[in-house]
Design a protein around this motif. Sequence first.
Motif, PDB file in Angstrom:
ATOM      1  N   LEU A 175      41.397  27.140   0.691  1.00 32.85           N
ATOM      2  CA  LEU A 175      41.142  27.086  -0.759  1.00 32.85           C
ATOM      3  C   LEU A 175      42.453  26.911  -1.529  1.00 32.85           C
ATOM      4  CD1 LEU A 175      38.411  29.847  -1.280  1.00 32.85           C
ATOM      5  CD2 LEU A 175      38.136  27.370  -1.557  1.00 32.85           C
ATOM      6  N   HIS A 176      43.493  27.600  -1.092  1.00 31.86           N
ATOM      7  CA  HIS A 176      44.810  27.471  -1.727  1.00 31.86           C
ATOM      8  C   HIS A 176      45.351  26.054  -1.547  1.00 31.86           C
ATOM      9  CE1 HIS A 176      45.382  31.483  -3.150  1.00 31.86           C
ATOM     10  NE2 HIS A 176      45.359  32.047  -1.948  1.00 31.86           N
ATOM     11  N   ALA A 177      45.187  25.522  -0.336  1.00 33.13           N
ATOM     12  CA  ALA A 177      45.684  24.175  -0.047  1.00 33.13           C
ATOM     13  C   ALA A 177      44.965  23.133  -0.893  1.00 33.13           C
ATOM     14  CB  ALA A 177      45.511  23.860   1.437  1.00 33.13           C
ATOM     15  N   VAL A 178      43.652  23.311  -1.060  1.00 32.77           N
ATOM     16  CA  VAL A 178      42.876  22.382  -1.895  1.00 32.77           C
ATOM     17  C   VAL A 178      43.326  22.490  -3.348  1.00 32.77           C
ATOM     18  CG1 VAL A 178      40.574  21.834  -2.763  1.00 32.77           C
ATOM     19  CG2 VAL A 178      40.874  22.398  -0.348  1.00 32.77           C
ATOM     20  N   ALA A 179      43.545  23.718  -3.798  1.00 31.77           N
ATOM     21  CA  ALA A 179      43.996  23.926  -5.182  1.00 31.77           C
ATOM     22  C   ALA A 179      45.380  23.324  -5.409  1.00 31.77           C
ATOM     23  CB  ALA A 179      44.012  25.421  -5.498  1.00 31.77           C
ATOM     24  N   GLN A 180      46.182  23.268  -4.339  1.00 32.90           N
ATOM     25  CA  GLN A 180      47.547  22.739  -4.433  1.00 32.90           C
ATOM     26  C   GLN A 180      47.654  21.346  -3.801  1.00 32.90           C
ATOM     27  OE1 GLN A 180      50.132  24.096  -5.938  1.00 32.90           O
ATOM     28  NE2 GLN A 180      49.147  26.002  -6.525  1.00 32.90           N
ATOM     29  N   LYS A 181      46.550  20.600  -3.798  1.00 30.54           N
ATOM     30  CA  LYS A 181      46.552  19.310  -3.103  1.00 30.54           C
ATOM     31  C   LYS A 181      47.595  18.344  -3.668  1.00 30.54           C
ATOM     32  CE  LYS A 181      42.680  17.078  -3.566  1.00 30.54           C
ATOM     33  NZ  LYS A 181      41.219  16.810  -3.633  1.00 30.54           N
ATOM     34  N   ALA A 182      47.838  18.400  -4.973  1.00 22.80           N
ATOM     35  CA  ALA A 182      48.859  17.527  -5.573  1.00 22.80           C
ATOM     36  C   ALA A 182      50.245  17.868  -5.014  1.00 22.80           C
ATOM     37  CB  ALA A 182      48.854  17.663  -7.092  1.00 22.80           C
ATOM     38  N   LYS A 183      50.485  19.158  -4.806  1.00 24.85           N
ATOM     39  CA  LYS A 183      51.756  19.607  -4.245  1.00 24.85           C
ATOM     40  C   LYS A 183      51.869  19.164  -2.787  1.00 24.85           C
ATOM     41  CE  LYS A 183      55.638  21.936  -4.468  1.00 24.85           C
ATOM     42  NZ  LYS A 183      56.761  21.449  -5.310  1.00 24.85           N
ATOM     43  N   VAL A 184      50.758  19.233  -2.064  1.00 21.38           N
ATOM     44  CA  VAL A 184      50.743  18.787  -0.669  1.00 21.38           C
ATOM     45  C   VAL A 184      51.129  17.313  -0.597  1.00 21.38           C
ATOM     46  CG1 VAL A 184      49.291  18.321   1.353  1.00 21.38           C
ATOM     47  CG2 VAL A 184      49.042  20.493   0.127  1.00 21.38           C
ATOM     48  N   GLU A 185      50.537  16.501  -1.491  1.00 20.31           N
ATOM     49  CA  GLU A 185      50.837  15.069  -1.515  1.00 20.31           C
ATOM     50  C   GLU A 185      52.305  14.821  -1.833  1.00 20.31           C
ATOM     51  OE1 GLU A 185      48.173  12.338  -0.899  1.00 20.31           O
ATOM     52  OE2 GLU A 185      48.042  14.244   0.165  1.00 20.31           O
ATOM     53  N   GLU A 186      52.823  15.574  -2.777  1.00 23.96           N
ATOM     54  CA  GLU A 186      54.234  15.423  -3.180  1.00 23.96           C
ATOM     55  C   GLU A 186      55.166  15.767  -2.015  1.00 23.96           C
ATOM     56  OE1 GLU A 186      57.398  17.940  -5.858  1.00 23.96           O
ATOM     57  OE2 GLU A 186      55.322  17.864  -6.577  1.00 23.96           O
ATOM     58  N   LEU A 187      54.894  16.894  -1.374  1.00 24.93           N
ATOM     59  CA  LEU A 187      55.722  17.328  -0.247  1.00 24.93           C
ATOM     60  C   LEU A 187      55.582  16.369   0.936  1.00 24.93           C
ATOM     61  CD1 LEU A 187      55.002  21.171  -0.358  1.00 24.93           C
ATOM     62  CD2 LEU A 187      57.163  20.046  -0.937  1.00 24.93           C
ATOM     63  N   PHE A 188      54.391  15.843   1.150  1.00 26.38           N
ATOM     64  CA  PHE A 188      54.157  14.908   2.246  1.00 26.38           C
ATOM     65  C   PHE A 188      54.951  13.623   2.020  1.00 26.38           C
ATOM     66  CE2 PHE A 188      51.860  11.383   4.259  1.00 26.38           C
ATOM     67  CZ  PHE A 188      51.749  11.844   5.552  1.00 26.38           C
ATOM     68  N   ALA A 189      54.896  13.097   0.794  1.00 20.64           N
ATOM     69  CA  ALA A 189      55.623  11.864   0.470  1.00 20.64           C
ATOM     70  C   ALA A 189      57.127  12.073   0.656  1.00 20.64           C
ATOM     71  CB  ALA A 189      55.316  11.434  -0.965  1.00 20.64           C
ATOM     72  N   THR A 190      57.618  13.217   0.233  1.00 19.18           N
ATOM     73  CA  THR A 190      59.043  13.533   0.383  1.00 19.18           C
ATOM     74  C   THR A 190      59.420  13.645   1.856  1.00 19.18           C
ATOM     75  OG1 THR A 190      59.062  14.737  -1.714  1.00 19.18           O
ATOM     76  CG2 THR A 190      60.863  15.185  -0.187  1.00 19.18           C
ATOM     77  N   ALA A 191      58.592  14.340   2.611  1.00 16.32           N
ATOM     78  CA  ALA A 191      58.860  14.524   4.036  1.00 16.32           C
ATOM     79  C   ALA A 191      58.835  13.192   4.784  1.00 16.32           C
ATOM     80  CB  ALA A 191      57.843  15.490   4.647  1.00 16.32           C
ATOM     81  N   ARG A 192      57.935  12.316   4.388  1.00 15.86           N
ATOM     82  CA  ARG A 192      57.840  11.001   5.030  1.00 15.86           C
ATOM     83  C   ARG A 192      59.144  10.221   4.889  1.00 15.86           C
ATOM     84  NH1 ARG A 192      56.756   7.638   7.141  1.00 15.86           N
ATOM     85  NH2 ARG A 192      55.666   6.034   5.978  1.00 15.86           N
ATOM     86  N   SER A 193      59.834  10.402   3.783  1.00 16.91           N
ATOM     87  CA  SER A 193      61.069   9.646   3.564  1.00 16.91           C
ATOM     88  C   SER A 193      62.330  10.415   3.968  1.00 16.91           C
ATOM     89  CB  SER A 193      61.179   9.235   2.086  1.00 16.91           C
ATOM     90  OG  SER A 193      61.194  10.381   1.255  1.00 16.91           O
ATOM     91  N   GLU A 194      62.248  11.747   3.965  1.00 12.31           N
ATOM     92  CA  GLU A 194      63.457  12.538   4.217  1.00 12.31           C
ATOM     93  C   GLU A 194      63.460  13.314   5.541  1.00 12.31           C
ATOM     94  OE1 GLU A 194      64.200  15.044   0.868  1.00 12.31           O
ATOM     95  OE2 GLU A 194      64.223  13.393  -0.565  1.00 12.31           O
TER      96      GLU A 194
END
Length: 229
Positions: A175-194
């Motif tokens: 439930l927390h992860a779903v609520a923070q899905k925008a943050k997950v996407e942001e961190l995922f995009a950053t991790a993909r490049s860094e």
Amino acid sequence: ELEITANIIRANTPSAVKFNVFARLNQGGMPLNAQEIRNAIFPGEWRNELRRLAESEKFVKATDGKVQTSRQQDMELVLRFVALWQLGVPYRRPSNQTLDEFLNATVEQTLSRWSTDKWKQAGEAFHHAIDATCRVRGKHAFRKSAGTQQRKPINRGLFEAELIVFGALGSESLLHAVAQKAKVEELFATARSENKELSQSVLYGTGSAESSNARIFALNGIVEEAVHA
């Protein structure tokens, strides 16, 4: 005069040898891929169970029907998840096995012995993991894209890793992860490049144990950071 080469495979011939001999001889017509050889060498109900999961509405819908079925590519994708899932936490593969060795050993030593109840449990875990992943990652589930980026094709390595990571979350953490899905996407995009380990694990040698372990470790870190942001 005709020369015929024969390979004698006895009952006690190791499965790895059978697999390799089959692969080497498999040159005429359309060569079989690894999953087709696996299906031929290791008989049992596991094949029907994987087929049922691969043909399930949840899997087809979540992957937009984009996973090929003609050469059992869909069955291998499901098998990659099931093989990781049956390892249990922390879902780390042995470092000395290739993907084919890992899947073959799992089929022969584990899945071929599963009861109907065990397959029911695996199926429920598979479908729960698909639901959980799609709730968090939305249209980018199983893809190297995120957020507002253009949606990319399904990545096999991310498919198994995301199902494992999101599927293992407890109800509250999910439930927390779903609520923070925008943050997950942001961190995922950053991790993909860094994050070099993550970027390489979805690009080169995605079937290796090291890549599998790196993907799961990186995704767990992303979820942890997002949930506790």
